[in-house]
Design an enzyme around this catalytic site. Structure first.
Site, PDB file in Angstrom:
ATOM      1  N   TYR A 290      54.061 -35.989 -36.076  1.00 33.92           N
ATOM      2  CA  TYR A 290      53.548 -37.048 -35.211  1.00 33.92           C
ATOM      3  C   TYR A 290      54.476 -38.258 -35.224  1.00 33.92           C
ATOM      4  O   TYR A 290      54.780 -38.824 -36.277  1.00 33.92           O
ATOM      5  CB  TYR A 290      52.158 -37.457 -35.678  1.00 33.92           C
ATOM      6  CG  TYR A 290      51.419 -38.304 -34.692  1.00 33.92           C
ATOM      7  CD1 TYR A 290      50.633 -37.722 -33.709  1.00 33.92           C
ATOM      8  CD2 TYR A 290      51.486 -39.694 -34.737  1.00 33.92           C
ATOM      9  CE1 TYR A 290      49.944 -38.503 -32.805  1.00 33.92           C
ATOM     10  CE2 TYR A 290      50.799 -40.476 -33.828  1.00 33.92           C
ATOM     11  CZ  TYR A 290      50.025 -39.872 -32.866  1.00 33.92           C
ATOM     12  OH  TYR A 290      49.340 -40.648 -31.973  1.00 33.92           O
ATOM     13  N   TYR A 340      53.687 -39.026 -24.622  1.00 37.26           N
ATOM     14  CA  TYR A 340      52.764 -39.466 -25.666  1.00 37.26           C
ATOM     15  C   TYR A 340      51.343 -39.220 -25.192  1.00 37.26           C
ATOM     16  O   TYR A 340      50.779 -39.999 -24.432  1.00 37.26           O
ATOM     17  CB  TYR A 340      52.971 -40.937 -26.024  1.00 37.26           C
ATOM     18  CG  TYR A 340      52.093 -41.364 -27.179  1.00 37.26           C
ATOM     19  CD1 TYR A 340      52.263 -40.796 -28.440  1.00 37.26           C
ATOM     20  CD2 TYR A 340      51.081 -42.292 -27.023  1.00 37.26           C
ATOM     21  CE1 TYR A 340      51.445 -41.153 -29.506  1.00 37.26           C
ATOM     22  CE2 TYR A 340      50.262 -42.663 -28.080  1.00 37.26           C
ATOM     23  CZ  TYR A 340      50.456 -42.090 -29.322  1.00 37.26           C
ATOM     24  OH  TYR A 340      49.644 -42.438 -30.369  1.00 37.26           O
TER      25      TYR A 340
END
Ligand SMILES: [Zn+2]
Lengths: 385, 153
Positions: A290, A340
């Site tokens: 991440y 994103y």
């Protein structure tokens, strides 16, 4: 442990789907969710009426009932939502996998749809007076997620000698990967070290290129039991192990009040994850970590055991996290250069790596670590062929 | 900044009358840094909460601190920011670990005095480890923010 029910290798991701990614897409978040889920089911060759487990993020704007009645699903027998924004994604997959493995359901869908590119920045909303932990941070101008992570980053640099060169290694690695992924928002935009070093600040020591993109898009994946997986259209990608996690005294994003704030949620997640896994960090040849912000990569490399504490920054040297290196990371471009969408694109890219269909395919990769947001309660998956 | 009413009006301020941590803000308004402590095992905790995570006691009290600590980390925000902070960018935000217990850390700003601007000091000269102590900036009748000045200043 012999009488404990394990989900190891008992479920597989058999379908993935996603919309286009862009700064702005016309359809609503609901419609984008439907597009991504239908695409994932088509990929698997499974009709929507067979889906009976659903999981998404508490931040997801479309409720389960809306998903089910748009896609024409039948009886839903398991549904869950996972908290903590970008920390949720891998947890969604884990929850439906547990439901499917234990017979609470047969076909599970996890998804995330978000118009973060078109919508308002979440931190920009101001109420009359602040509540909860925000009382102790926002009045001092610590307002955005990037500010909150920057405080941890500066401390990390101070303790371990990490530099902006290391953060630049991260930004350039994921950009290179995006430059070879036609679906990535940054497909046609290269990034040089000079451009990185001269970029405008956002929250020093973090500059523009240490931040994720602001994207509209949606993604989904489909999970079934391993026996059923053999009869679907794609090569099954097995869920070998998974965990959620956060540690003692954790405070979301502003995790400054525990004993050791640089031991983030990845450490709590990792301990359980590897204890459940026959595959070990040394066996992993590709990872999707991440990356809302570049420093989360060195922190995650440490938390998930690819190096010792304090060595995550040095790990990024000499192309180690690029294609051809020791551990290529975020091979689609990740949150910083592909899209994103709260990290769900990392899950789908992990699946592509195991299928052998990534545009940045890592030769010989037969397992992949996927993680959700570091800095918030999180989760992680080990996928395998 | 306290004199600029428009700024203070837009400034994000805490609710100071919630049950659990109202004493923090009452003390701050009186020019004291108080931290919640367990009345059984004596450990400090921040932010305030009803149960002690170390011994599970609900007996709790507020303890006035010396107000001294060291800078644990800092960041320097640049735009885009909330409108209230835009005129000050770039400014400093620091985290201070308290002398009484270094795991008790407070987010704040390094200033030259109670009414010093958050952009007054050169943020690039602020060092991790610098010793600092509290000052209190009045933002509203019920609310003073806990800020920090360098020791010896
Ligand atoms: Zn206690």
């Amino acid at each position: 442990m012999s009488d404990i029910l394990s989900i190891k290798d008992r479920t597989a991701i058999v379908g993935i789907g996603e919309t286009k990614f862009a700064k702005h897409l016309e359809p609503s978040e609901k419609e984008l969710a439907c597009i991504a889920i239908k695409s994932a089911l088509d990929d698997a060759g499974i009709h929507p009426s067979e889906v009976n487990a659903l999981s998404s993020y508490t931040m997801e704007s479309t409720e389960e009932v809306e998903i089910a009645r748009n896609l024409g699903m039948g009886n839903i027998t398991f549904f869950s939502q996972i908290h903590y924004g970008g920390g949720a994604g891998c947890g969604c997959v884990l929850h439906v996998a547990m439901a499917v493995a234990t017979g609470q359901a047969d076909v599970g869908v996890a998804w995330r749809s978000r118009k973060r590119g078109s919508g308002a920045r979440p931190w920009a909303t101001v109420g009359a007076r602040l509540h909860d932990n925000w009382k102790y941070t926002r009045p001092y101008g610590l307002v955005r997620p990037v500010d909150e992570i920057s405080l941890l980053t500066r401390r990390y640099m101070h303790e371990y000698g990490a530099t902006r060169e290391h953060l630049c290694n991260v930004a350039m690695a994921v950009r290179k990967h995006a430059n070879n992924n036609p679906n990535a928002i940054m497909y046609e935009r290269t990034l040089s070290r000079d451009e990185y070093m001269s970029a405008r600040w956002i929250s020093e020591p973090l500059c523009l290129f240490d931040n994720c993109l602001e994207t509209d898009g949606a993604l989904a994946c489909v999970i079934v039991r391993a026996d059923r997986a053999k009869d679907t259209l794609q090569k099954p990608v097995y869920l070998h192990a998974a965990s959620q996690g956060f540690g003692p005294q954790h405070q979301t994003m502003t995790n400054y009040h525990c004993e050791d704030p640089l031991l983030g949620p990845s450490w709590a997640t990792s301990a359980r994850l590897w204890s459940l896994s026959d595959i070990k960090p040394a066996d992993i040849k590709v990872a999707q970590l991440y990356d809302a912000f570049s420093p989360l990569i060195p922190l995650s490399l440490e938390g998930y055991g690819f190096c010792e504490r304090g060595e995550g920054a040095a790990f990024t040297e000499n192309g180690a996290i690029e294609i051809g290196g020791r551990l290529p990371v975020n091979t689609s471009g990740g949150g910083m250069s592909e899209a994103y969408v709260h990290g769900f694109n990392l899950i789908n890219e992990g699946v592509r790596q195991m299928r052998g269909t990534s545009t940045n395919q890592v030769t010989g990769a037969d397992s992949c670590l996927v993680t959700s947001g570091e800095g918030v309660p999180t989760g992680a998956l080990i996928l395998r062929t | 900044m306290a004199g600029d009413e428009k700024m203070v009006q837009d400034w994000p301020l805490p609710d100071t009358v919630e049950d659990e941590d109202a004493p923090f803000w009452q003390h701050a308004n009186a020019g004291e840094l108080a931290i919640q402590a367990c009345a059984r095992c004596s450990r400090l905790r921040h932010p305030a909460r009803p149960m002690c995570p170390f011994c599970q006691s609900r007996e709790r009290e507020w303890r006035v601190m010396s107000g001294h600590g060291r800078i644990w980390s800092l960041t320097i925000p640049h735009p885009p920011l909330l409108p209230a902070f835009m005129p000050y960018a770039p400014y400093n935000v620091i985290v201070v670990e308290l002398d009484e217990d270094p795991t008790i850390r407070l987010v704040g700003n390094l200033v030259t005095g109670p009414d010093g601007r958050i952009d007054e000091l050169d943020p690039h000269e602020i060092m991790i480890g610098e010793p600092v102590h509290t000052v209190f900036t009045r933002m509203a009748d019920d609310c003073s923010l806990v800020r920090w000045v360098r020791d010896g200043s």
